[in-house]
Design a protein around this motif. Structure first.
Motif, PDB file in Angstrom:
ATOM      1  N   GLY A 164     -13.995   6.944  -2.398  1.00 13.55           N
ATOM      2  CA  GLY A 164     -12.773   6.237  -2.754  1.00 13.55           C
ATOM      3  C   GLY A 164     -13.020   5.153  -3.789  1.00 13.55           C
ATOM      4  N   VAL A 165     -12.092   5.015  -4.713  1.00 17.58           N
ATOM      5  CA  VAL A 165     -12.139   3.956  -5.706  1.00 17.58           C
ATOM      6  C   VAL A 165     -10.805   3.219  -5.645  1.00 17.58           C
ATOM      7  CG1 VAL A 165     -12.410   3.360  -8.125  1.00 17.58           C
ATOM      8  CG2 VAL A 165     -13.631   5.333  -7.188  1.00 17.58           C
ATOM      9  N   SER A 166     -10.823   1.923  -5.330  1.00 20.17           N
ATOM     10  CA  SER A 166      -9.578   1.175  -5.171  1.00 20.17           C
ATOM     11  C   SER A 166      -8.879   0.977  -6.503  1.00 20.17           C
ATOM     12  CB  SER A 166      -9.859  -0.194  -4.527  1.00 20.17           C
ATOM     13  OG  SER A 166     -10.343  -0.014  -3.221  1.00 20.17           O
ATOM     14  N   GLN A 167      -7.544   1.033  -6.487  1.00 22.52           N
ATOM     15  CA  GLN A 167      -6.726   0.813  -7.667  1.00 22.52           C
ATOM     16  C   GLN A 167      -5.557  -0.082  -7.273  1.00 22.52           C
ATOM     17  OE1 GLN A 167      -7.337   2.163 -10.734  1.00 22.52           O
ATOM     18  NE2 GLN A 167      -9.155   3.226  -9.994  1.00 22.52           N
ATOM     19  N   ASP A 168      -5.372  -1.208  -7.955  1.00 19.56           N
ATOM     20  CA  ASP A 168      -4.244  -2.096  -7.665  1.00 19.56           C
ATOM     21  C   ASP A 168      -3.029  -1.654  -8.456  1.00 19.56           C
ATOM     22  OD1 ASP A 168      -5.639  -3.648  -5.893  1.00 19.56           O
ATOM     23  OD2 ASP A 168      -6.431  -4.945  -7.464  1.00 19.56           O
ATOM     24  N   LEU A 169      -2.375  -0.592  -8.015  1.00 20.80           N
ATOM     25  CA  LEU A 169      -1.269  -0.019  -8.767  1.00 20.80           C
ATOM     26  C   LEU A 169       0.004   0.067  -7.945  1.00 20.80           C
ATOM     27  CD1 LEU A 169      -3.198   2.845 -10.597  1.00 20.80           C
ATOM     28  CD2 LEU A 169      -2.526   0.634 -11.524  1.00 20.80           C
ATOM     29  N   GLY A 170       0.067  -0.640  -6.861  1.00 22.63           N
ATOM     30  CA  GLY A 170       1.277  -0.671  -6.048  1.00 22.63           C
ATOM     31  C   GLY A 170       1.334  -1.992  -5.323  1.00 22.63           C
ATOM     32  N   ALA A 171       2.358  -2.184  -4.512  1.00 14.97           N
ATOM     33  CA  ALA A 171       2.495  -3.433  -3.760  1.00 14.97           C
ATOM     34  C   ALA A 171       3.395  -3.194  -2.568  1.00 14.97           C
ATOM     35  CB  ALA A 171       3.069  -4.540  -4.641  1.00 14.97           C
ATOM     36  N   GLY A 172       3.290  -4.079  -1.585  1.00 12.86           N
ATOM     37  CA  GLY A 172       4.210  -3.980  -0.460  1.00 12.86           C
ATOM     38  C   GLY A 172       5.651  -4.077  -0.933  1.00 12.86           C
ATOM     39  N   ILE A 173       5.940  -5.148  -1.693  1.00 14.02           N
ATOM     40  CA  ILE A 173       7.239  -5.330  -2.343  1.00 14.02           C
ATOM     41  C   ILE A 173       6.975  -5.503  -3.833  1.00 14.02           C
ATOM     42  CG2 ILE A 173       9.277  -6.808  -2.552  1.00 14.02           C
ATOM     43  CD1 ILE A 173       8.864  -7.592   0.391  1.00 14.02           C
ATOM     44  N   PHE A 174       7.566  -4.650  -4.651  1.00 13.11           N
ATOM     45  CA  PHE A 174       7.299  -4.641  -6.089  1.00 13.11           C
ATOM     46  C   PHE A 174       8.621  -4.830  -6.836  1.00 13.11           C
ATOM     47  CE2 PHE A 174       3.900  -2.948  -9.093  1.00 13.11           C
ATOM     48  CZ  PHE A 174       4.510  -3.460 -10.227  1.00 13.11           C
ATOM     49  N   ILE A 175       8.744  -5.948  -7.570  1.00 12.92           N
ATOM     50  CA  ILE A 175       9.932  -6.221  -8.372  1.00 12.92           C
ATOM     51  C   ILE A 175       9.579  -5.916  -9.813  1.00 12.92           C
ATOM     52  CG2 ILE A 175      11.764  -7.857  -8.887  1.00 12.92           C
ATOM     53  CD1 ILE A 175      11.377  -7.276  -5.887  1.00 12.92           C
ATOM     54  N   ASP A 176      10.087  -4.818 -10.335  1.00  7.25           N
ATOM     55  CA  ASP A 176       9.679  -4.317 -11.645  1.00  7.25           C
ATOM     56  C   ASP A 176      10.813  -4.428 -12.666  1.00  7.25           C
ATOM     57  OD1 ASP A 176       7.956  -3.218 -13.495  1.00  7.25           O
ATOM     58  OD2 ASP A 176       8.451  -1.156 -12.984  1.00  7.25           O
ATOM     59  N   VAL A 177      11.639  -5.453 -12.539  1.00  7.66           N
ATOM     60  CA  VAL A 177      12.759  -5.652 -13.453  1.00  7.66           C
ATOM     61  C   VAL A 177      13.161  -7.125 -13.359  1.00  7.66           C
ATOM     62  CG1 VAL A 177      14.542  -5.126 -11.743  1.00  7.66           C
ATOM     63  CG2 VAL A 177      15.019  -4.722 -14.161  1.00  7.66           C
ATOM     64  N   ARG A 178      13.782  -7.657 -14.389  1.00  9.99           N
ATOM     65  CA  ARG A 178      14.262  -9.039 -14.302  1.00  9.99           C
ATOM     66  C   ARG A 178      15.249  -9.141 -13.142  1.00  9.99           C
ATOM     67  NH1 ARG A 178      17.758 -12.364 -18.861  1.00  9.99           N
ATOM     68  NH2 ARG A 178      17.798 -14.351 -17.730  1.00  9.99           N
ATOM     69  N   ALA A 179      15.004 -10.105 -12.257  1.00  9.59           N
ATOM     70  CA  ALA A 179      15.804 -10.130 -11.039  1.00  9.59           C
ATOM     71  C   ALA A 179      15.819 -11.515 -10.414  1.00  9.59           C
ATOM     72  CB  ALA A 179      15.259  -9.119 -10.025  1.00  9.59           C
ATOM     73  N   SER A 180      16.865 -11.744  -9.632  1.00 12.52           N
ATOM     74  CA  SER A 180      16.937 -12.872  -8.707  1.00 12.52           C
ATOM     75  C   SER A 180      16.693 -12.311  -7.321  1.00 12.52           C
ATOM     76  CB  SER A 180      18.310 -13.545  -8.793  1.00 12.52           C
ATOM     77  OG  SER A 180      18.464 -14.505  -7.779  1.00 12.52           O
ATOM     78  N   VAL A 181      15.600 -12.748  -6.688  1.00 13.88           N
ATOM     79  CA  VAL A 181      15.171 -12.159  -5.422  1.00 13.88           C
ATOM     80  C   VAL A 181      15.184 -13.215  -4.329  1.00 13.88           C
ATOM     81  CG1 VAL A 181      13.309 -10.967  -4.217  1.00 13.88           C
ATOM     82  CG2 VAL A 181      13.722 -10.501  -6.649  1.00 13.88           C
ATOM     83  N   ASN A 182      15.808 -12.879  -3.225  1.00 13.49           N
ATOM     84  CA  ASN A 182      15.792 -13.718  -2.029  1.00 13.49           C
ATOM     85  C   ASN A 182      15.105 -12.912  -0.929  1.00 13.49           C
ATOM     86  OD1 ASN A 182      16.503 -16.021  -0.391  1.00 13.49           O
ATOM     87  ND2 ASN A 182      18.068 -14.729   0.554  1.00 13.49           N
ATOM     88  N   ALA A 183      13.850 -13.238  -0.651  1.00 15.88           N
ATOM     89  CA  ALA A 183      13.079 -12.512   0.358  1.00 15.88           C
ATOM     90  C   ALA A 183      12.832 -13.437   1.538  1.00 15.88           C
ATOM     91  CB  ALA A 183      11.759 -12.026  -0.226  1.00 15.88           C
ATOM     92  N   VAL A 184      13.418 -13.091   2.693  1.00 17.09           N
ATOM     93  CA  VAL A 184      13.396 -13.979   3.847  1.00 17.09           C
ATOM     94  C   VAL A 184      12.943 -13.214   5.091  1.00 17.09           C
ATOM     95  CG1 VAL A 184      14.769 -15.481   5.330  1.00 17.09           C
ATOM     96  CG2 VAL A 184      15.275 -15.357   2.887  1.00 17.09           C
ATOM     97  N   GLU A 185      11.942 -13.742   5.778  1.00 18.48           N
ATOM     98  CA  GLU A 185      11.497 -13.232   7.080  1.00 18.48           C
ATOM     99  C   GLU A 185      11.100 -11.759   7.019  1.00 18.48           C
ATOM    100  OE1 GLU A 185      14.582 -14.309   9.873  1.00 18.48           O
ATOM    101  OE2 GLU A 185      13.753 -16.315  10.112  1.00 18.48           O
ATOM    102  N   ASN A 186      10.383 -11.383   5.957  1.00 18.55           N
ATOM    103  CA  ASN A 186       9.804 -10.047   5.867  1.00 18.55           C
ATOM    104  C   ASN A 186       8.337 -10.110   6.289  1.00 18.55           C
ATOM    105  OD1 ASN A 186      12.070  -8.530   4.332  1.00 18.55           O
ATOM    106  ND2 ASN A 186      11.738 -10.383   3.114  1.00 18.55           N
ATOM    107  N   ILE A 187       7.835  -9.009   6.842  1.00 14.54           N
ATOM    108  CA  ILE A 187       6.426  -8.887   7.214  1.00 14.54           C
ATOM    109  C   ILE A 187       5.830  -7.763   6.388  1.00 14.54           C
ATOM    110  CG2 ILE A 187       4.797  -8.412   9.069  1.00 14.54           C
ATOM    111  CD1 ILE A 187       6.877  -9.437  11.047  1.00 14.54           C
TER     112      ILE A 187
END
Length: 208
Positions: free
Chosen positions: A140-163
């Motif tokens: 295996g070779v690790s690649q940082d190409l994703g995320a738990g939550i990924f915002i890929d556009v200009r945005a206003s984000v309200n993230a509350v009480e997520n795990i």
């Protein structure tokens, strides 16, 4: 009969006030309250939200995505509409011991609608593994190409009480402009400890 929020009284009983969702697919209607009624699973991505001014309430149901170990750049929930709320969802990448897993994100906000976007993420549980390329020999070779939550556009984000459990992937990435973003009372569990903001204005990060 006094019914809780997001339910209505019909014939003396409290029933869900919204459009039921019982399969993976595209949610295209605007101004709609969607209610997930069953657990879902998919070989690739699962839910894509295109309709604006809408809410997806998973009501504690799970969405398992990327059961195909060769799937790439897929998300459990993809948001492409404007003014969207996603809440009470359990979004989890299927475990796999072989194949290619690149660009997997639990919840991804991406192009496809008007910009800037307004997104509310409330009380979701997101779990993804390490995005990994498995060579023919199994190394295996690790690649940082994703995320738990990924915002890929200009945005206003309200993230509350997520795990978010994200292995060695970042738990939260905003790769574009972040206008009036707020991360409040979230729990990020990752061996990759960074949370990335690009061009953030009026952004609040507290009690995470």
């Amino acid at each position: 009969v006094v019914c809780p929020s997001e339910t209505i009284c019909q014939n003396g009983e409290c029933v869900v006030d919204g459009t039921p969702v019982s399969a993976c697919g595209d949610l295209t209607a605007a101004n709609t309250r969607y209610q997930l009624t069953v657990d879902l699973s998919s070989n690739d991505g699962c839910i894509r939200i295109f309709g604006s001014n809408s809410t997806l309430n998973c009501q504690g149901h799970s969405i398992t995505f990327a059961q195909n170990p060769l799937s790439q750049a897929v998300s459990g929930i993809l948001v492409s509409g404007y003014n969207i709320t996603v809440k009470n969802c359990i979004v989890q990448e299927a475990s796999s011991s072989s194949g290619i897993r690149l660009g997997h994100s639990g919840i991804r906000v991406s192009d496809g609608g008007p910009s800037p976007r307004s997104v509310n993420l409330e009380n979701n549980r997101v779990s993804i593994g390490a995005p990994t390329v498995f060579a023919p020999g199994g190394e295996g070779v690790s690649q940082d190409l994703g995320a738990g939550i990924f915002i890929d556009v200009r945005a206003s984000v309200n993230a509350v009480e997520n795990i978010v459990f994200s292995g060695n992937s970042p738990p939260f990435i905003n790769s574009r402009e972040c206008d009036f973003c707020r991360l409040d009372r979230n729990s990020f569990n990752s061996s990759n400890s960074f949370t990335k903001f690009s061009n953030a204005w009026n952004t609040v990060v507290e009690l995470n």
